[in-house]
Design an enzyme around this catalytic site. Structure first.
Site, short mmCIF file in Angstrom:
data_model
loop_
_atom_site.label_atom_id
_atom_site.label_comp_id
_atom_site.label_asym_id
_atom_site.label_seq_id
_atom_site.Cartn_x
_atom_site.Cartn_y
_atom_site.Cartn_z
N CYS A 67 0.83 -1.21 0.00
CA CYS A 67 0.00 0.00 0.00
C CYS A 67 0.86 1.26 0.00
O CYS A 67 2.08 1.21 0.08
CB CYS A 67 -0.89 -0.01 1.24
N ALA A 70 3.23 1.71 2.87
CA ALA A 70 4.45 0.92 2.67
C ALA A 70 5.41 1.66 1.75
O ALA A 70 6.63 1.63 1.94
CB ALA A 70 4.12 -0.46 2.10
N ARG A 101 13.15 -3.95 6.48
CA ARG A 101 13.68 -3.74 5.13
C ARG A 101 15.20 -3.62 5.06
O ARG A 101 15.76 -3.39 4.02
CB ARG A 101 13.01 -2.52 4.49
N HIS A 201 5.14 6.27 -2.87
CA HIS A 201 6.43 6.85 -3.25
C HIS A 201 6.22 8.29 -3.72
O HIS A 201 6.92 9.20 -3.33
CB HIS A 201 7.08 6.07 -4.40
#
Lengths: 500, 519
Positions: A67, A70, A101, A201
C-alpha cells in the site's frame, strides 16, 4: 541441473501464450478479461511489454502488492535516519514494517538515529471517534522530550487518518512553529490511496518537495563548499549496504556524493541535494518524481543508472561520467579497470556453475529489469518477469533495454498465476519476495528473495556482484534440491507442483 | 579492494574494511550535519537514568517499540487452522501483504491470505463491490472449502457491514448460498492480535453452531464425551499442537482441536506446495458443539469465544499458556477430571524427567533475575515456570495486557517467595522496558526477536521465547507445552545462561579462571 527443455523462440512464445490462456481459465469471466491485459509474451521491437499496469488490483486474487503507507514509510521516508517517523494510526502497520527492510545505517539508535524503531500513535477506538490531532500534538511533545537529538519528525498516515478527517498538516505546522521551525512533515500516505506502494512513493516525494525543499531559506549558507563534481544518489535504500557499495565507486571515479536518498540518509543530505550538479537515479520508480522536480526547479539533470553486474555497472559509470569533464571520464575508466580482475575472477568461478540456468522474477521498483544484466553476466537467462507496482514507463524501459523476445511478462501477478507459470516453465531459480519464497521452495525450486537479498547483500556495485554471484550459485546448486523427493517416490509426480 | 572471488566478503566484513570505514566517516563529517559526539554521549547516558525513566513512564500519547500487533493478524492465524480455509481480509490490500510477510518471517512457511483490495472509491462508496468480486475470485481460483472474512481498520472506520455484504454477495452468486463464509469484525484500533484471534474463532464457531448467519437451523447440542481444544495465538503452534495431540493420545481422549494450524505452518518440501494442509474439518468444527468441554490454553485469546461456548452448555476451562511442572500438572489434572480418564504412567514419567532436569540444573537459575515481555498468557506461563525454577521474575510487561491481567500476574507473584520483588507493567512498551533494564537491571531478558535491541543497548542477555522470532530458525517446531515442552524451555534458558557465563569468562590471564569445562 536445468529442468527447462531447450525450445526455439517461436516454441517458447507459443508455450507462453498457451500458458496465459490456461491460467485465465480459472477466473470468472470479468476477472479473466481484466487479468488478460496484464499478461503477455514480449515481442522484440515493441516499445513496451504490451501489458496494462498501475491499475487497481482485483479483489480476492491474492495480489502481492502493498500500500501507499508501505511506499512512503517503508521505502522513501523510513530510512532517513536522524528523523523520527511516526506510524500514525493503529499499531499494525508500523509493527509489520518494523526494521523489516534492512536499510543499513550508521548511528546511535534511539539517541541520534531512529531507523530500526517503531514509533506509533497506537490508535484506540476513542482516537477514531474523537480524532487523533490532539494525540499527535502530544506525541510530538513527548518525542521532543525523550528524543531531543532528533532532527525532524514525519507523520506517516495510516488508513484511518484520511477517513476521519484529521488535520495532520495543521498539527505539523503548529508544532514546527513551536519548536523553532523544526522540520515536521505530514505525509498523506494512507494505505487505501492509489493502487499499490507506488502512489506512496509519489506522495512521499511530494512531501519532501513541499515540507523540506520549500522550507529551506533561499539565503541559507551551504554547509559545505560546492564542487563541480557533487552528485546525489537518488533511489538507493541501502539494503544490505547497497548504497555504500555504490557510493564507493562514484567517489573512486572522482565524484563527490553529497547525499544518499534515502538509505543511510539524513535530513541535512535531503536539504543539500538541490546543490548537486547531477542526480544519479537508481530506483526510477520510487524517486523519478523528485528528480524531475529538481530538474525543473533547480536545473539539476538526472541520469538513470544500473549497478547490478559488471556490464551494466561499466555502462552506467561511463554514462554518469559523460555529464562531467575528462578527469571524471578517465576516473570512470580507471574504476572499471581496477575492478576488472575481480569481475573476471567472480565470473570465472561462478559462470560455469550457472551457465544456461533460467530465472523467473517478480519484484518491485527497478529490479524486474535491472537485475537481468547481472544474471546475463553469469550466463543465466531471465525467462519471465513482472512488476509488483510498475507503470508503463517501467515496461518501456524493460522492453527497450532488457528482456529478450518471447519473455513471459506478468504485471501485478496473482499467487495462482505465478505458481502455475513456474510449475509449467520450471525455471532454475525464482527471484521474488518473502511471501513467495516458501511457496516455490516447497515446490523444489531454488529461490532468492530479491527485495531483502535474502538477508545478504549488498548486491549493488562491484563488491556487491561478488555476493550476488555467490548467492545465486548457493541457491541453485545447494544439495538440498536433490533431496526433495523421497527416493522411493521419485517417479510419482512431476517435478514441481503448484497448489490446486 | 577487500572483496575477492575466492573468499566473498558479506556485509558483516565488507563494510568494516578501511576503504568503507573512511568513506562512511567522511560522509558523516561532511554531509550529515551530525550532532556533537559529546552531546550524543551525554544523551545516551542520560537515557539510562532514573530521571529519564520517569519522563519515559510519564508518556501518555506516544508508543515506542510496542510488543503487540493488530487484530486481523490474529484472525488470519486462526482462520488458516480450518480445513482448506482461506482468510479473506476486507479492506486495504497492503495489510494482507503485511500479515503474510509477518507470519512467513516467523514460521519460514508460506502464508496464504487474500484481500478485497479496497481503494479510494471504496472509501467513499463502501466496499460491497470489492466483497462481491473478491469472494467470487477467491472461490474460483483457490477452491477453498471455507472463506473466513475479517476486516482491516479501513473497512471498520467506514462501517462496512460484513453480514449484509456476504448475504448480498451470495445473492449475486459470488459463492453458493450454502457455502461457508464465517466473518468477524476485527478493528485494528481495538485490542491486539490476540483479540483478533478471539473474534475470528468466535465468528467461525458462531457460524457453524448458531445457524450460519440465519441461513441454516441452529445446531442442537447432544452432549458427547469429546474435548475441544483451543491453542490461542501461539508462535509455537506447530510444536505445541502436536505435543497436545500426543498427550491426548496417551490419555485416550477423543478430541477436536479448533483452529489447528499446526500442519499448514509446517508443510514438507517435497516438490508440492500445499496451500492448505491439515486443519480442523468443517464437520468437526460444527460437531464441536456436542463436546463435553472446551479447553483454552490462552485465556486472553478466548475472552469472547469461551463464554459463547459455555452458553451452549459446555464446561469451559482456560489456562495461561501453561509452561513447566505445576502448570502442566494443572492442565493434565483438569483434563483427567473432565474426561474421567486417568493420567497415564508415561506422562508421570515425563513429569519425573522434567523434575529431574530441573533438579540437575536449577542451581544455575536459582536467584537469577529475569525480565519477561510478550503476550499476556505467555507472560503468565513463563513467570510461573521461572518461579518454580527458583528464578526471580523482576519485570513482567505486556503491551496488550490490561488491568485484569496485571492483577492475575500479581496474584501469581504473591503465591511465591521468588515473586516478591517483581513489578507488572500492563500496556507498556519496549522503550519502557529499556528504562527498566537500565535502572533496575536483571540477569536475563525473555522476549521475542525485537528484544535483541534491548540486549544490545542494555547488555541484558536475551532468551528468545515469544512471537515473532525472525532471527532464529525452527524453534516454533518445538513445543513449550507439556512436560516435554517445559524441558525445551528449560534448555533454552540454560543454554543462554551458560553461553553468557562462558562469554564473560574467556579473557586469557584475566577472567579465564571461571571458564569451566564442567558446569
Amino acid at each position: 541441473m536445468s529442468v527447462s527443455p531447450t525450445l526455439s523462440v517461436a516454441e517458447i512464445k507459443d508455450r507462453n501464450k498457451a500458458l496465459i490462456e490456461e491460467v485465465l481459465k480459472v477466473y470468472p469471466e470479468k476477472t479473466a478479461k481484466r487479468r488478460a491485459k496484464h499478461l503477455n509474451v514480449h515481442q522484440e521491437g515493441k516499445p513496451d511489454c504490451g501489458v496494462k499496469s498501475n491499475i487497481k488490483s482485483i479483489p480476492g486474487v491474492m495480489t502481492i502488492r502493498g500500500c501507499a503507507y508501505a511506499g512512503s514509510k517503508g521505502v522513501v521516508w523510513g530510512p532517513i535516519k536522524d528523523m523520527i517517523h511516526i506510524s500514525h494510526g493503529p499499531v499494525g502497520c508500523g509493527q509489520y514494517s518494523w526494521a523489516a527492510r534492512r536499510n543499513y545505517y550508521i548511528g546511535t539508535t534511539g539517541i541520534d538515529t531512529f531507523v530500526t524503531m517503531q514509533f506509533t500513535s497506537d490508535f484506540q477506538e476513542k482516537d477514531i471517534v474523537f480524532g487523533g490531532d490532539k494525540k499527535l500534538a502530544k506525541i510530538m511533545d513527548e518525542i521532543q522530550e525523550l528524543f531531543p537529538l532528533n532532527n525532524g519528525i514525519t507523520v506517516q498516515s495510516e488508513c484511518p487518518i484520511g477517513l476521519i478527517g484529521d488535520d495532520i498538516e495543521a498539527v505539523s505546522k503548529a508544532k514546527s512553529k513551536e519548536y523553532d521551525g523544526k522540520t515536521i512533515v505530514p505525509v498523506r500516505c494512507e494505505g487505501f490511496r492509489g493502487v499499490s506502494q507506488s502512489l506512496g512513493h509519489h506522495i512521499a516525494n511530494d512531501a519532501i518537495r513541499d515540507w523540506v525543499f520549500d522550507k529551506i531559506a533561499p539565503d541559507a549558507a551551504p554547509r559545505f563548499e560546492p564542487t563541480p563534481y557533487d552528485v546525489a544518489i537518488i533511489g538507493d535504500y541501502n539494503i544490505g549496504g547497497d548504497a555504500w557499495s555504490s557510493r564507493i565507486l562514484l567517489e573512486e571515479m572522482g565524484l563527490r556524493v553529497i547525499a544518499q536518498w534515502s538509505g543511510d540518509g539524513s535530513l541535512a543530505e535531503l536539504e543539500a541535494t538541490p546543490k548537486a550538479k547531477l542526480n544519479v537515479l537508481h530506483c526510477y520508480r520510487s524517486m523519478n518524481y523528485i528528480s524531475r522536480h529538481m530538474e525543473e526547479k533547480y536545473g539539476i539533470p538526472w541520469c538513470e543508472y544500473n549497478f547490478f553486474g559488471p556490464s551494466k555497472i561499466a555502462e552506467s559509470l561511463r554514462k554518469i561520467a559523460s555529464y562531467f569533464d575528462d578527469k571524471i571520464k578517465e576516473g570512470a575508466e580507471q574504476v572499471i579497470a581496477k575492478y576488472q580482475p575481480l569481475m573476471d575472477a567472480v565470473i570465472a568461478k561462478y559462470r560455469p556453475r550457472l551457465e544456461g540456468k533460467t530465472v523467473m522474477l517478480f519484484v518491485g521498483g527497478l529490479r524486474p529489469r535491472h537485475v537481468i544484466g547481472a544474471y546475463e553476466d553469469l550466463g543465466m537467462e531471465v525467462v519471465g518477469t513482472g512488476y509488483e507496482f510498475g507503470h508503463n514507463d517501467d515496461y518501456q524501459r524493460t522492453a527497450q533495454h532488457y528482456v529478450k523476445d518471447g519473455t513471459l511478462i506478468y504485471d501485478d501477478v496473482t499467487g495462482y498465476e505465478f505458481e502455475k507459470f513456474v510449475e509449467k516453465i520450471q525455471p532454475d531459480l525464482v527471484g521474488s519476495g518473502i511471501k513467495e519464497k516458501y511457496v516455490f521452495q516447497k515446490m523444489g525450486v531454488p529461490f532468492r528473495q530479491m527485495h531483502s537479498w535474502d538477508y545478504s547483500g549488498p548486491y549493488h556495485g562491484y563488491d556487491g556482484f561478488a555476493i550476488f554471484a555467490r548467492d545465486m550459485d548457493m541457491a541453485i546448486n545447494s544439495p538440498v534440491w536433490k533431496m526433495t523427493k523421497a527416493p522411493w517416490k521419485a517417479e510419482e509426480q512431476p517435478l514441481l507442483q503448484a497448489a490446486e | 579492494m577487500p572483496q575477492s572471488a575466492e573468499h566473498v566478503l558479506d556485509h558483516f566484513d565488507l563494510f568494516r574494511g578501511p576503504e568503507y570505514q573512511q568513506m562512511l566517516a567522511n560522509k558523516k563529517k561532511m554531509f550529515e550535519n551530525p550532532r556533537d559526539p559529546a552531546e550524543v554521549e551525554r544523551v545516551r547516558e542520560w537515557a539510562k537514568t532514573p530521571e529519564y525513566r520517569e519522563k519515559n513512564f510519564a508518556r501518555e500519547a506516544l508508543t515506542v517499540n510496542p510488543a503487540k500487533a493488530c487484530q486481523p493478524l490474529g484472525a488470519v492465524f486462526a482462520a488458516v487452522g480450518f480445513e482448506q480455509t482461506i482468510p479473506f481480509v476486507h479492506g486495504s490490500q497492503g495489510c494482507v501483504a503485511y500479515y503474510r510477510s509477518h507470519l512467513s518471517r516467523h514460521f519460514k512457511e508460506p502464508s496464504s491470505c487474500v484481500s478485497s483490495s479496497m481503494t479510494e472509491d471504496a472509501a467513499v462508496f463502501g466496499g460491497l463491490n470489492n466483497m462481491i468480486d473478491g469472494l467470487a475470485n477467491t472461490y474460483n481460483m483457490y477452491k477453498p472449502k471455507m472463506i473466513a472474512v475479517s476486516t482491516t481498520c479501513m473497512a471498520e472506520v467506514i462501517g462496512d457491514d460484513l453480514n449484509a455484504f456476504i448475504k448480498t454477495s451470495k445473492e449475486k452468486g459470488s459463492v453458493p448460498a450454502e457455502y461457508d463464509v464465517p466473518f468477524a469484525h476485527t478493528p485494528a484500533f481495538v485490542g491486539s492480535h490476540v483479540t483478533g484471534y478471539d473474534n475470528a474463532l468466535k465468528g467461525i464457531i458462531e457460524h457453524f453452531w448458531d445457524g450460519k448467519a440465519g441461513t441454516a437451523p441452529k445446531l442442537e447440542r447432544t452432549a458427547n464425551e469429546k474435548i475441544n481444544f483451543i491453542g490461542g495465538f501461539d508462535g509455537y503452534t506447530v510444536g505445541n499442537i502436536r505435543e497436545v495431540k500426543r498427550i491426548f493420545g496417551l490419555m485416550g481422549i477423543d478430541y477436536t482441536i479448533l483452529a489447528d494450524n499446526s500442519e499448514v505452518f509446517d508443510t514438507p518440501t517435497d516438490g508440492e506446495f500445499r496451500m492448505y494442509d491439515g486443519g480442523t474439518t468443517l464437520e468437526d468444527a460444527a460437531n464441536a458443539i456436542h463436546a463435553k468441554a472446551t479447553i483454552s490454553m490462552q485465556e486472553y485469546c478466548t475472552e469472547k469465544t469461551l463464554p459463547l461456548i459455555a452458553a451452549h452448555g459446555q464446561e469451559v476451562a482456560a489456562f495461561n499458556h501453561p509452561v513447566g511442572v505445576s502448570a502442566t500438572d494443572k492442565f493434565l489434572m483438569t483434563l483427567s477430571r473432565i474426561t474421567g480418564k486417568p493420567i497415564p504412567e508415561e506422562l508421570a514419567r515425563e513429569r519425573g524427567r522434567l523434575v529431574d532436569a530441573v533438579a540437575d540444573s536449577s542451581a544455575h537459575i536459582h536467584g537469577k533475575k529475569f525480565a519477561i515481555y510478550g503476550d499476556p498468557d505467555l507472560c503468565l506461563g513463563l513467570a510461573g515456570f521461572l518461579l518454580e525454577l527458583g528464578a526471580e521474575p523482576t519485570h513482567i510487561l505486556a503491551t496488550n495486557g490490561g488491568k485484569a491481567w496485571a492483577e492475575k500476574v500479581q496474584k501469581l507473584l504473591d503465591s511465591s517467595p521468588f515473586g516478591q520483588n517483581c513489578h507488572v507493567y500492563p500496556g507498556k512498551d519496549l522503550w519502557h522496558m529499556r528504562s527498566l533494564l537500565f535502572t533496575e537491571p536483571v540477569d536475563f531478558l525473555i522476549g521475542n526477536t525485537y528484544g535483541k535491541y534491548l540486549e544490545r543497548d542494555t547488555g541484558t542477555p536475551l532468551i528468545r521465547i515469544g512471537f515473532p522470532i525472525f532471527d532464529r530458525h525452527h524453534h516454533h517446531r518445538y513445543p513449550v507445552w507439556g512436560y516435554q515442552g517445559g524441558l525445551n524451555v528449560l534448555v533454552w534458558i540454560l543454554d543462554r545462561i551458560f553461553e553468557s557465563i562462558d562469554a564473560t569468562t574467556n579473557v586469557p590471564a584475566k577472567s579465564d579462571y571461571s571458564f569451566d569445562i564442567i558446569r
